[in-house]
Design a protein around this motif. Sequence first.
Motif, PDB file in Angstrom:
ATOM      1  N   UNK A 175       0.815  -1.456  -0.023  1.00 31.88           N
ATOM      2  CA  UNK A 175       0.030   0.072  -0.161  1.00 31.88           C
ATOM      3  C   UNK A 175       0.938   1.435  -0.054  1.00 31.88           C
ATOM      4  N   UNK A 176       2.012   1.129   0.847  1.00 28.76           N
ATOM      5  CA  UNK A 176       2.887   2.554   0.740  1.00 28.76           C
ATOM      6  C   UNK A 176       3.341   2.606  -0.574  1.00 28.76           C
ATOM      7  N   UNK A 177       3.802   1.459  -1.233  1.00 30.47           N
ATOM      8  CA  UNK A 177       4.572   1.641  -2.574  1.00 30.47           C
ATOM      9  C   UNK A 177       3.643   2.216  -3.613  1.00 30.47           C
ATOM     10  N   UNK A 178       2.186   1.496  -3.426  1.00 33.07           N
ATOM     11  CA  UNK A 178       1.262   2.333  -4.388  1.00 33.07           C
ATOM     12  C   UNK A 178       0.968   3.588  -4.464  1.00 33.07           C
ATOM     13  N   UNK A 179       0.923   4.032  -2.960  1.00 36.14           N
ATOM     14  CA  UNK A 179       0.825   5.549  -2.483  1.00 36.14           C
ATOM     15  C   UNK A 179       2.004   6.304  -3.093  1.00 36.14           C
ATOM     16  N   UNK A 218       1.406   9.285  -5.455  1.00 31.13           N
ATOM     17  CA  UNK A 218       1.553  10.723  -4.934  1.00 31.13           C
ATOM     18  C   UNK A 218       2.864  11.171  -4.776  1.00 31.13           C
ATOM     19  N   UNK A 219       3.722  10.505  -4.933  1.00 29.20           N
ATOM     20  CA  UNK A 219       5.281  10.586  -4.594  1.00 29.20           C
ATOM     21  C   UNK A 219       5.969  11.780  -5.555  1.00 29.20           C
ATOM     22  N   UNK A 220       6.638  12.580  -5.016  1.00 34.49           N
ATOM     23  CA  UNK A 220       7.386  13.818  -5.843  1.00 34.49           C
ATOM     24  C   UNK A 220       8.935  13.212  -5.560  1.00 34.49           C
ATOM     25  N   UNK A 221       9.841  13.711  -6.559  1.00 32.70           N
ATOM     26  CA  UNK A 221      11.176  13.488  -6.315  1.00 32.70           C
ATOM     27  C   UNK A 221      11.620  14.266  -4.953  1.00 32.70           C
ATOM     28  N   UNK A 222      12.497  13.451  -4.306  1.00 34.89           N
ATOM     29  CA  UNK A 222      12.970  13.981  -3.132  1.00 34.89           C
ATOM     30  C   UNK A 222      12.079  13.981  -1.935  1.00 34.89           C
ATOM     31  N   UNK A 223      10.734  13.259  -2.011  1.00 38.14           N
ATOM     32  CA  UNK A 223       9.844  13.487  -0.793  1.00 38.14           C
ATOM     33  C   UNK A 223       9.997  11.907  -0.146  1.00 38.14           C
ATOM     34  N   UNK A 224       9.816  11.885   0.969  1.00 36.92           N
ATOM     35  CA  UNK A 224       9.782  10.859   1.851  1.00 36.92           C
ATOM     36  C   UNK A 224       8.822   9.991   1.452  1.00 36.92           C
ATOM     37  N   UNK A 225       9.047   8.643   1.553  1.00 38.56           N
ATOM     38  CA  UNK A 225       8.076   7.658   1.606  1.00 38.56           C
ATOM     39  C   UNK A 225       6.581   7.936   2.317  1.00 38.56           C
ATOM     40  N   UNK A 226       5.736   7.512   1.625  1.00 41.52           N
ATOM     41  CA  UNK A 226       4.391   7.753   2.525  1.00 41.52           C
ATOM     42  C   UNK A 226       4.311   6.846   3.581  1.00 41.52           C
ATOM     43  N   UNK A 227       5.081   5.754   3.343  1.00 42.41           N
ATOM     44  CA  UNK A 227       5.059   4.783   4.480  1.00 42.41           C
ATOM     45  C   UNK A 227       5.678   5.313   5.743  1.00 42.41           C
ATOM     46  N   UNK A 228       6.754   6.202   5.615  1.00 42.97           N
ATOM     47  CA  UNK A 228       7.098   6.999   6.743  1.00 42.97           C
ATOM     48  C   UNK A 228       6.327   8.171   7.484  1.00 42.97           C
ATOM     49  N   UNK A 229       5.664   8.942   6.440  1.00 41.96           N
ATOM     50  CA  UNK A 229       4.971   9.758   6.774  1.00 41.96           C
ATOM     51  C   UNK A 229       3.765   9.690   7.596  1.00 41.96           C
ATOM     52  N   UNK A 230       2.933   8.456   7.198  1.00 47.58           N
ATOM     53  CA  UNK A 230       1.860   8.014   7.746  1.00 47.58           C
ATOM     54  C   UNK A 230       1.845   6.944   8.380  1.00 47.58           C
TER      55      UNK A 230
END
Length: 373
Positions: free
Chosen positions: A14-18, A22-34
Amino acid sequence: MKIRLLNSNELQQAADLSDLVFGKPGQPSMGKSFPALFHPGVSHSYGAFTDEGELVAFMGLAPDVVRIGEARLNVFSIGSVCTHPDFRGQNLASTLLAECMDHARRSGASLVFVSGGRSLYRRAGCYDFGRVHYAMLDRSSAAALLQPDTDEWSISPMRPEDTFGISAILSGASPAYEQGPAQLLTLLGSSAIADITMMRQETLTARKDGAIAAFLAAAVPTAPESSTSGEPAKAVEWGGHPQAVARLLAEMLQRHRIQRLEVPVPWQEQALLKLLQQAGAAVQSGPNSGTVWIADAHSLLTQCSPLLKWQSFIRIDEAGGRSYTVTNKGQELVLDDSGLLSLLFDPESPHLAEAPEDFCTIPLPYLSGLHYI
């Protein structure tokens, strides 16, 4: 296509799909943020899986308890809603939303907060709610907040030893999310708002007589006087003495050489709002962040009952579906979900004239703070 709850060992998918969506270059993984959505544990989130077991659509669902005085509201939040580009156009998001809403009802939730307001949610009965004053602090208004320059507050970056002091401030706040010190540290460390706006999170504390009187967590640009996303710095979460919070806001702007700092002040925080207005901050008003859906009206009124002295003035019309009759002084007014949400949570609701004179609007926390998903 199979629609079902995610297992703990599928949350990385799920984190990989997110990240893909949604991911931008340089943005931390959603798995870390949420962490409420993606860290291992019992998941409330739903996904759409191919027959081969590939997750191709996801809807994050996380439970919380919002404390408002003596009331406890069981709520869910929906976020990180995404579909793989190759599987769009199949109504997967609508199907996932229906599953999440059923899950919320079965769980005894009263409200479901959604971190968005697009047509998908509005068609399903999600509405704007509450009232927030968005103050924009600039260098001039920050300087005004720092005058007169006194030593009443000692300002410093947060240290790990400050955890219990900050937790105590949040535990004494109302309205607020229920949380302990460990969850507080997880949320501060995840820095969701800072991550998705490509900023960094900074946390300051204010002490008086050696005790923590207030704290402020803010998303600030990674470089002075600039923001990669083009957005102003954002106050994410705060608590404590209003004058100390105002000082922290001004200090945050000056210490990090920020041009603008957006401060979303819920309507009930009148003391802080007055200080910002007196300092010359520009203020605009609007609804709370995102939208909300009534999971179960009976649960909502029951969970709000400590705040509704005259709960009987609202009647749920079973035969009419999602409609409610407000009775006061012999007059009746029929409301739908939007009207009921307005009456309960918006201090500027046009329906307040139909409520008993001693009815008080129910305050809610700002939804895009540390608990944002």
